[in-house]
Design a protein around this motif. Sequence first.
Motif, mmCIF file in Angstrom:
data_model
loop_
_atom_site.group_PDB
_atom_site.id
_atom_site.type_symbol
_atom_site.label_atom_id
_atom_site.label_comp_id
_atom_site.label_asym_id
_atom_site.label_seq_id
_atom_site.Cartn_x
_atom_site.Cartn_y
_atom_site.Cartn_z
ATOM 1 N N TYR A 4 -33.558 -13.325 4.863
ATOM 2 C CA TYR A 4 -32.135 -13.823 5.600
ATOM 3 C C TYR A 4 -31.118 -12.830 5.026
ATOM 4 C CZ TYR A 4 -34.073 -17.866 8.021
ATOM 5 O OH TYR A 4 -34.803 -18.386 8.845
ATOM 6 N N LEU A 12 -21.213 -17.118 8.890
ATOM 7 C CA LEU A 12 -22.680 -17.786 9.158
ATOM 8 C C LEU A 12 -23.453 -17.335 10.445
ATOM 9 C CD1 LEU A 12 -21.934 -21.160 7.488
ATOM 10 C CD2 LEU A 12 -23.715 -19.238 6.702
ATOM 11 N N VAL A 15 -25.777 -14.423 9.892
ATOM 12 C CA VAL A 15 -27.048 -14.546 9.002
ATOM 13 C C VAL A 15 -28.073 -14.891 9.731
ATOM 14 C CG1 VAL A 15 -27.886 -15.729 7.052
ATOM 15 C CG2 VAL A 15 -25.366 -15.444 7.111
ATOM 16 N N ARG A 16 -29.219 -13.825 9.730
ATOM 17 C CA ARG A 16 -30.296 -14.154 10.674
ATOM 18 C C ARG A 16 -31.545 -13.596 9.962
ATOM 19 N NH1 ARG A 16 -26.774 -11.582 14.149
ATOM 20 N NH2 ARG A 16 -27.750 -9.843 13.929
ATOM 21 N N VAL A 318 -29.918 -21.145 7.412
ATOM 22 C CA VAL A 318 -28.641 -21.034 7.947
ATOM 23 C C VAL A 318 -28.167 -22.485 7.862
ATOM 24 C CG1 VAL A 318 -27.164 -20.399 9.750
ATOM 25 C CG2 VAL A 318 -29.110 -18.817 9.039
#
Length: 337
Positions: A4, A12, A15-16, A318
């Motif tokens: 990630y 946020l 964030v992937r 996440v």
Amino acid sequence: MKVYAIQDGFGLDHVRPLEKQIPVPGTGELLIKMRAVSLNSRDLGVIDGFYNPHLKLPFIPVSDGVGEVVGLGENVTRFKLGQRVSGIFTQSWISGEPTQEGWVSTLGNPLDGLLAEYVVLPEQGLVHVPDHLSDEEAATLACAGVTAWHAVVEEGKVKSGDTVLVQGTGGVSLFALQFAKLHGANVILTSSSDDKLERAKALGADQVINYKKTPEWDKAVLELTDGRGADLVVDLGGAATLNRSLQALRVGGQISIIGILSGASVENFDIIAAILRKARLQAINVGSRDMFESMNSAIAQNALHPVIDRVFPFEQSVDALRYLSKGTHFGKVCISL
């Protein structure tokens, strides 16, 4: 492997998951298959760009975790295949005092973090973790545990009969409570939640104060200590709490400055109170490998278990970070791989 990463911007929402090649360990390095990570408020600051707005993206966040050694580079002598290890927060801080140069070797900023299926770390930047801990429990130690140990034991030198004031019920706070009780101290703990205060009492807190109901909690501390004040204050609040921490301190006592939850700049700092109390203000920035290993020995000898609020699966990383950002947790928030 899957990681990630912060991608295309801060926050946020950026964030992937990302696919990367499994890294190869070089000389003196180990390949670690991550089993669990734990989250800190610092991770949110990194993701939001607070700590380094010029961070090169994509970037893998999160500094704390535990994993299994599955690959060895040449000349590795401290570890073997199959052992569980945790990375130290400041990879170059082995012992003694920290250095300015050392701050460029911290995991999760500026070095890539551990929110990944595999990582490579140098053997000098790793420690064994206590056998009796679960992966998630072991993952909580590197920042929250070592920070509390540094404050309470290494710098605070807490002993039987001392009074320790702890702010809040996050990871550092509950570790500080546990370590202070381990050394025979009387612990006063503050929180805005009666439910959390009751849970803290179950962990060993001797007295508790709801700071929402008792805004002048510093006076309450003095009342609980017959006017003497606390020997050590573990200050997590920062801007909004430091002056009251001073007022709650005994003459010659120490404040461990750890958090900036309410801000990093204190207006109208009470210099007179600091002078009258001969206060010692000691900033704490996690700790060395030696501290980590000393703490692990104490945890193992006393069969101590870290407090975990909730564990999320890796696919919900996440969601775990969003949950942490709400600030409702009691203890640590972890992610299992």
